[in-house]
Design a protein around this motif. Sequence first.
Motif, mmCIF file in Angstrom:
data_model
loop_
_atom_site.group_PDB
_atom_site.id
_atom_site.type_symbol
_atom_site.label_atom_id
_atom_site.label_comp_id
_atom_site.label_asym_id
_atom_site.label_seq_id
_atom_site.Cartn_x
_atom_site.Cartn_y
_atom_site.Cartn_z
ATOM 1 N N GLU B 114 0.831 -1.200 0.000
ATOM 2 C CA GLU B 114 0.000 0.000 0.000
ATOM 3 C C GLU B 114 0.872 1.258 0.000
ATOM 4 N N ILE B 115 1.970 1.182 0.765
ATOM 5 C CA ILE B 115 2.882 2.318 0.850
ATOM 6 C C ILE B 115 4.242 1.899 0.315
ATOM 7 N N GLY B 116 4.669 2.541 -0.754
ATOM 8 C CA GLY B 116 5.997 2.253 -1.304
ATOM 9 C C GLY B 116 7.030 3.119 -0.609
ATOM 10 N N TYR B 117 8.245 2.616 -0.549
ATOM 11 C CA TYR B 117 9.264 3.332 0.226
ATOM 12 C C TYR B 117 10.608 3.266 -0.473
ATOM 13 N N VAL B 118 11.197 4.417 -0.660
ATOM 14 C CA VAL B 118 12.547 4.495 -1.215
ATOM 15 C C VAL B 118 13.438 5.076 -0.130
ATOM 16 N N PRO B 119 14.179 4.200 0.569
ATOM 17 C CA PRO B 119 14.968 4.695 1.698
ATOM 18 C C PRO B 119 16.115 5.600 1.257
ATOM 19 N N GLN B 120 16.623 6.356 2.230
ATOM 20 C CA GLN B 120 17.774 7.206 1.964
ATOM 21 C C GLN B 120 18.948 6.358 1.493
ATOM 22 N N SER B 121 19.713 6.854 0.552
ATOM 23 C CA SER B 121 20.852 6.169 -0.091
ATOM 24 C C SER B 121 20.536 4.735 -0.495
ATOM 25 N N SER B 122 19.305 4.500 -0.945
ATOM 26 C CA SER B 122 18.961 3.123 -1.290
ATOM 27 C C SER B 122 19.635 2.673 -2.571
ATOM 28 N N MET B 123 19.979 3.631 -3.441
ATOM 29 C CA MET B 123 20.592 3.179 -4.691
ATOM 30 C C MET B 123 21.951 2.551 -4.447
#
Lengths: 273, 346, 268
Positions: B114-123
């Motif tokens: 339901e909620i997508g998340y792109v964490p800090q420095s995830s790349m």
Amino acid sequence: MRWASRLKDADRMFLIGALLLALIVLASALAPILSSFDPVRGTSPPMRAPSAGHLFGTDNLGRDVFVRAFAATRLDMMLAVVAVGVSLIVGTLVGAVMGMGGRSKVSGFLNLVVDSINAFPFIVLALGVVAVVGPSVPGVLSAIILTGWARYARVARARTAVIADADFVNAARLLGYGRSRVMIRHVFPNVYSESFAFALSELVIVILAIASLSFLGAGVRPPTPELGAMISEGRIMLTRAWWISVFPGAVLALAALSIQLIADGYERMTRYA
Amino acid sequence: MPSGLSTESAQPRGDADGAGRPADDLLAVSGVSVALRRRVGEVMVVDTANFTIAPNGALGVVGESGSGKSMLSRALIGTLPRYGGRVTRGSIRWQGRELVGLPEKEWRTIRGTEIGYVPQSSMASLNPILPIGEQLLEAVSNGRRRADAEHRARVLELLELVRIPRAKQVIGETAGQLSGGMRQRVVIAAALAQRPKLLILDEPTTALDVTVQAGILKLIVELRRELGMAVMLTSHDLAVIETVCDNVMTMYAGAVIEIGATGAVRQQPLHPYTKALMGSRVDQADPAKELLTIPGEPPTTGNWPTGCRFWPRCPSAIDACRVGEQPAMGAYGERWSACIRTEEFL
Amino acid sequence: MTEPIITVADLHVTFATPRGDVPAVRGVDLVVAPGETVGIVGESGSGKSTLARAIVGLVDAQSGSVTVDGRPVRPVHGRRSRADAATVQMIFQDPYSSLNPRQRPIDAVAEAVHVCQRLDRKASRARAMELLGSVGISQAQCRMKTRSLSGGQRQRVSIARALAAEPKILVADEPTSALDQSIAASLLNLLRRIQSERGIAVVFISHDLGVVRYLAHRVYVMKEGVFVEDGVTVDVFEAPRHEYTRTLVSSVPGAGTTVAHGHAPAQE
Ligand SMILES: Nc1ncnc2c1ncn2[C@@H]1O[C@H](COP(=O)(O)OP(=O)(O)O)[C@@H](O)[C@H]1O
Ligand SMILES: Nc1ncnc2c1ncn2[C@@H]1O[C@H](COP(=O)(O)OP(=O)(O)O)[C@@H](O)[C@H]1O
Ligand SMILES: [Mg+2]
Ligand SMILES: [Mg+2]
């Protein structure tokens, strides 16, 4: 004081280690002095099981195992501290020179020596040194130092290479600081702190190595009390008089454990500081 | 009332008001505090946050490092540091459903889905040796049996969705072969795998060059429009937030201190901190003049002052600012500010 | 034009790596006048830091020349004279590695004063206190452990240490990139003040166009080891001639390409 405040929230393991070590050091300092038994000459009935008079029993020559074990611990710890101290200082200095040295002939040669020593299994090399110098206290010391300094040199070499490239060292160079000032005031203190942590963790290995050499008959010789030698001596009587080797073994294990706890704790404390 | 706003004075609309009216907000956060365990004990890192996000809304969270942006985001998707991170009080309602205290098993039906998340420095956290396609497949299949044709088609679709050129080739490549911008697109694609209704991006462009950043920001704006999803984006850079978000929320030392429509806040910030932050923006500055600065440094976590967190650095601080708790936010028209003197500045 | 204080002519710097040679700077010409602030912008990996290091002598050039204050720059690995130190100093990007963790601010700056100005211990410390005060480090902070200083405070200490040599040129390699905006702003003010009060020439490197626009009189735009454009800052940013500069300028958030609406977009 800053140290004390760090100690306060330092983990319990460090404190347990420190306490244990303090007890062992105290016992090994006091036991040979306060006790009426001689660690070398047997004056009691031989092969007595542990009792109130002889806490750890007596050995086949009628010597008190308690007094002998702690006299041995004192010798082993002193040997280990001297061996580690000398290796640390020599190794770190040489390693720092190598780390700074770039591609000169001297550092190329030192690199070869260090890598060769480190490539050999430690115990094999140490046995080789003892074979030349002879099984004795100086023999054990030179065996440990001659093989040990190279490990410190390797640690210091890697660390120096990193520090020598750090911006604060570049800043020092730009300010026109001389080579020795850069080395002594800026590179070395930052290399040393890591080497010191490494030395603490090595202390355990070295104590065990001293005991192992003596156990193998290539170290301190009887009748001088030494933990490895005592374990070895008691081995053949293990079924009849287990206390002769089990108690020295236990003291050795506790000493190693306490130092290991301290080394781990020190590492954690400096890491989080 | 614009989305992105709510305070204690204005009852958080996420709470179905007695009559059981279904909440019209996607996400309603009220009174949420987050604490982390440190060696000295538990320290609060987010203090009584109140805000809402409407369906298809875009909320930007601005604040300097350590202000609690990441911890707040992580609280919303239930991934606070496992050892000793917790929501100590307050409520997080997702479409009316309470998320605080949700068992881990049920979190899985929300997080990523339901909620997508792109964490800090995830790349930087993409697996360097696993092909991109495999990593996306994991996100697409979401733990179910994987690798059927449908899933593979979806992976390709996702890569195309985030405008990755040569998507078919990229599937077989590893993260090491991609540029920073492409990696960030892959991470966004993974977060979109389950068609979330809200995408939380934590500093998505911080380590990127400006040209690459511009591309990513454009992508976020377009995705929001195409997919009709809501966005919450944190950044220390107001200009980034202005590019993407309708509403902006300012955090300082763990506290939410201002919420308002981006344009309005830009024109007339209500809280002295937001105002100072605007003034110190070098991109807006006149090279002939000195930059406005904020004296001193932000307080470190655990060393917050009493009263308003900002008073030691505030040019407008009065005695009343120095005592008591961090002031709660008050409503001023369609805007919110936690400064007790806001009325005077209006 | 007065005699330039820095002249870089056809500079090439190549790094030998296990995976082959990496040409980081590929033929760069640059001049800096005394007292001037020159900005260098470019994306990461474009060779800005390498150029900065070549100007101060921290990396060796493959070919070409760097002339600073009338003399070829000397590699720092040799013996640097006091005159070299008094010519050019550098501020680094990472505040956490640019100070010796074993020195307190006062010791670090006093050491620089002692070496560069040949003052005795007491006089060095007094001068260091003055310098640290002038960059906004309080007396208490001077004696604090470096590890308890914030990034912004560390950069100030680095600046004070560089000023101890009384250089004619300061090369600043992304000095504010690791800092928060409000902290960066006061550091930029400080650099500007130093530049105008002391008449120092500043080479200011940044990937942030806003910072360079604010600080630099002239700017060079770097890409893949070469300059694609240079000129007076306003001209370059208002009317970029090179395609790459145009892309760069238009990529700055809020610079025309803004896609935000200020209100919620229409539901589709
Ligand atoms: N993984 C973590 N473990 C412990 N403390 C953390 C962790 N991450 C952040 N913190 C602390 O939490 C506080 C808030 O940090 P954060 O939410 O990351 O701020 P921001 O994202 O605004 O920079 C800071 O004091 C930071 O030191
Ligand atoms: N010490 C080094 N060894 C090998 N390659 C390097 C070294 N320093 C920089 N490079 C390479 O040189 C190029 C330019 O780097 P740099 O000058 O750091 O760019 P910038 O500062 O613009 O980001 C990059 O491709 C980088 O990988
Ligand atoms: Mg963060
Ligand atoms: Mg660089």
